[in-house]
Design a protein around this motif. Sequence first.
Motif, mmCIF file in Angstrom:
data_model
loop_
_atom_site.group_PDB
_atom_site.id
_atom_site.type_symbol
_atom_site.label_atom_id
_atom_site.label_comp_id
_atom_site.label_asym_id
_atom_site.label_seq_id
_atom_site.Cartn_x
_atom_site.Cartn_y
_atom_site.Cartn_z
ATOM 1 N N PRO A 110 -22.466 22.687 -8.810
ATOM 2 C CA PRO A 110 -21.605 21.402 -7.852
ATOM 3 C C PRO A 110 -22.630 20.683 -6.704
ATOM 4 C CG PRO A 110 -20.846 23.468 -7.727
ATOM 5 C CD PRO A 110 -22.134 24.209 -8.769
ATOM 6 N N VAL A 111 -23.819 22.204 -6.367
ATOM 7 C CA VAL A 111 -25.174 21.637 -5.697
ATOM 8 C C VAL A 111 -25.375 19.948 -6.529
ATOM 9 C CG1 VAL A 111 -27.267 22.144 -4.056
ATOM 10 C CG2 VAL A 111 -25.402 23.803 -4.584
ATOM 11 N N GLY A 112 -26.165 20.529 -7.435
ATOM 12 C CA GLY A 112 -27.005 19.605 -8.251
ATOM 13 C C GLY A 112 -25.895 18.210 -8.950
ATOM 14 N N LEU A 113 -25.254 18.605 -9.016
ATOM 15 C CA LEU A 113 -24.208 17.189 -9.108
ATOM 16 C C LEU A 113 -24.204 16.641 -7.495
ATOM 17 C CD1 LEU A 113 -21.043 18.464 -10.350
ATOM 18 C CD2 LEU A 113 -22.956 16.980 -11.636
ATOM 19 N N VAL A 114 -23.704 16.986 -5.973
ATOM 20 C CA VAL A 114 -24.028 16.400 -5.587
ATOM 21 C C VAL A 114 -25.635 15.947 -4.926
ATOM 22 C CG1 VAL A 114 -23.795 16.639 -2.852
ATOM 23 C CG2 VAL A 114 -22.384 17.164 -3.973
ATOM 24 N N SER A 162 -29.682 11.308 -4.753
ATOM 25 C CA SER A 162 -30.438 10.365 -4.869
ATOM 26 C C SER A 162 -30.569 9.064 -5.897
ATOM 27 C CB SER A 162 -31.584 11.527 -6.317
ATOM 28 O OG SER A 162 -30.528 11.895 -7.644
ATOM 29 N N GLY A 163 -29.379 9.473 -6.079
ATOM 30 C CA GLY A 163 -28.547 7.306 -6.865
ATOM 31 C C GLY A 163 -28.977 6.559 -5.917
ATOM 32 N N MET A 164 -28.000 7.386 -4.157
ATOM 33 C CA MET A 164 -27.905 6.053 -3.569
ATOM 34 C C MET A 164 -29.372 5.373 -2.570
ATOM 35 S SD MET A 164 -23.850 7.494 -1.568
ATOM 36 C CE MET A 164 -25.033 8.956 -1.652
ATOM 37 N N ASN A 183 -34.020 16.480 -6.745
ATOM 38 C CA ASN A 183 -34.126 17.668 -7.850
ATOM 39 C C ASN A 183 -35.011 19.106 -7.617
ATOM 40 O OD1 ASN A 183 -31.259 16.736 -8.843
ATOM 41 N ND2 ASN A 183 -32.936 15.947 -10.966
ATOM 42 N N ARG A 184 -35.741 18.786 -7.645
ATOM 43 C CA ARG A 184 -36.795 19.954 -7.617
ATOM 44 C C ARG A 184 -37.033 20.065 -5.865
ATOM 45 N NH1 ARG A 184 -40.412 22.688 -10.529
ATOM 46 N NH2 ARG A 184 -42.082 23.235 -9.536
#
Length: 83
Positions: free
Chosen positions: A5-9, A14-16, A67-68
């Motif tokens: 879930p953290v990765g999805l958020v 990151s997209g925004m 992500n890193r």
Amino acid sequence: MAYKPVGLVLGAVSGMLAGALFKQAWKMLGHDDDAPDATDEERAWGEVVTAAALQGAIFAGTKAVVNRAGAAATRSLTGTWPG
């Protein structure tokens, strides 16, 4: 599994962030406020391809940084590297 879930958020964030960075970069290069789409008839091939390549590079780089950083923060909080 708890990192999913953290990765999805982080992916959404990151997209925004990448979108905002791309808009600023495109303006700094002296272009219009809006980058061309592939179907913009009035825009030249070079401008369309340049915009797409720049956007792709910024999105990939921003995603990698976010992500890193998320993985590093997870390790510092839990002691385990996600993945």
